[in-house]
Design a protein around this motif. Structure first.
Motif, PDB file in Angstrom:
ATOM      1  N   PRO A   1     -22.685 -34.894 -16.598  1.00 42.92           N
ATOM      2  CA  PRO A   1     -23.189 -35.565 -17.804  1.00 42.92           C
ATOM      3  C   PRO A   1     -23.281 -37.085 -17.652  1.00 42.92           C
ATOM      4  N   ALA A   2     -22.319 -37.689 -16.970  1.00 38.50           N
ATOM      5  CA  ALA A   2     -22.348 -39.142 -16.779  1.00 38.50           C
ATOM      6  C   ALA A   2     -23.524 -39.556 -15.901  1.00 38.50           C
ATOM      7  N   VAL A   3     -23.796 -38.796 -14.857  1.00 41.16           N
ATOM      8  CA  VAL A   3     -24.926 -39.104 -13.968  1.00 41.16           C
ATOM      9  C   VAL A   3     -26.246 -38.943 -14.722  1.00 41.16           C
ATOM     10  N   THR A   4     -26.369 -37.893 -15.521  1.00 42.02           N
ATOM     11  CA  THR A   4     -27.613 -37.701 -16.280  1.00 42.02           C
ATOM     12  C   THR A   4     -27.817 -38.827 -17.293  1.00 42.02           C
ATOM     13  N   THR A   5     -26.749 -39.286 -17.912  1.00 38.71           N
ATOM     14  CA  THR A   5     -26.848 -40.397 -18.855  1.00 38.71           C
ATOM     15  C   THR A   5     -27.244 -41.683 -18.135  1.00 38.71           C
ATOM     16  N   ALA A   6     -26.653 -41.937 -16.981  1.00 33.38           N
ATOM     17  CA  ALA A   6     -26.910 -43.180 -16.246  1.00 33.38           C
ATOM     18  C   ALA A   6     -28.308 -43.233 -15.638  1.00 33.38           C
ATOM     19  N   THR A   7     -28.875 -42.077 -15.325  1.00 34.24           N
ATOM     20  CA  THR A   7     -30.151 -42.052 -14.603  1.00 34.24           C
ATOM     21  C   THR A   7     -31.318 -41.513 -15.420  1.00 34.24           C
ATOM     22  N   GLY A   8     -31.020 -40.673 -16.385  1.00 37.73           N
ATOM     23  CA  GLY A   8     -32.088 -40.003 -17.122  1.00 37.73           C
ATOM     24  C   GLY A   8     -32.610 -38.766 -16.414  1.00 37.73           C
ATOM     25  N   MET A   9     -32.011 -38.425 -15.277  1.00 34.82           N
ATOM     26  CA  MET A   9     -32.478 -37.236 -14.556  1.00 34.82           C
ATOM     27  C   MET A   9     -31.993 -35.969 -15.271  1.00 34.82           C
ATOM     28  N   PRO A  10     -32.717 -34.880 -15.127  1.00 36.91           N
ATOM     29  CA  PRO A  10     -32.277 -33.620 -15.726  1.00 36.91           C
ATOM     30  C   PRO A  10     -30.943 -33.162 -15.133  1.00 36.91           C
ATOM     31  N   ARG A  11     -30.225 -32.376 -15.912  1.00 32.74           N
ATOM     32  CA  ARG A  11     -28.907 -31.884 -15.495  1.00 32.74           C
ATOM     33  C   ARG A  11     -28.981 -31.172 -14.142  1.00 32.74           C
ATOM     34  N   ARG A  12     -29.969 -30.313 -13.992  1.00 35.67           N
ATOM     35  CA  ARG A  12     -30.088 -29.537 -12.747  1.00 35.67           C
ATOM     36  C   ARG A  12     -30.322 -30.458 -11.542  1.00 35.67           C
ATOM     37  N   THR A  13     -31.124 -31.501 -11.724  1.00 38.55           N
ATOM     38  CA  THR A  13     -31.369 -32.456 -10.643  1.00 38.55           C
ATOM     39  C   THR A  13     -30.078 -33.183 -10.272  1.00 38.55           C
ATOM     40  N   ALA A  14     -29.301 -33.560 -11.282  1.00 34.23           N
ATOM     41  CA  ALA A  14     -28.017 -34.227 -11.025  1.00 34.23           C
ATOM     42  C   ALA A  14     -27.088 -33.296 -10.248  1.00 34.23           C
TER      43      ALA A  14
END
Length: 100
Positions: A28-41
């Motif tokens: 969740p933190a990576v998706t918030t920081a990047t805007g990438m989809p959860r699956r991509t993270a």
């Protein structure tokens, strides 16, 4: 000039490893920081091993249900100081939002 898939994948992996080293270390933190989809993270974190970066999930003490964070155990052939020094360029190239 458009960023190739190979280069964007490489930059994304380096940038995500950098985020983990900063403590932005959960999906969740990576998706918030990047805007990438959860699956991509999730896929990016898993793919760090393809670059010989050892990134492991560490459960929080006493926590259940996979609550915890990722930790970089070994940077492999990469210099984390170089990546940190170039993280802003990686972020801009990938068109991710600034860290807050």
């Amino acid at each position: 000039m458009a960023l190739s898939k190979t280069k964007s994948s490489f930059y994304r992996r380096l940038y995500v490893a950098h985020l983990v080293s900063l403590g932005i270390a959960s999906v969740p933190a990576v998706t918030t920081a990047t805007g990438m989809p959860r699956r991509t993270a999730q896929d990016t974190l898993a793919a760090l091993s393809e670059l010989d970066i050892v990134c492991e999930f560490e459960n929080s003490k006493g926590a259940r249900h996979n609550i915890g964070a990722y930790v970089i155990r070994d940077w492999g052939p990469f210099d984390p100081d170089w990546i940190a020094a170039h993280a802003e360029r990686l972020r801009q190239t990938l068109d991710y939002p600034p860290l807050t």
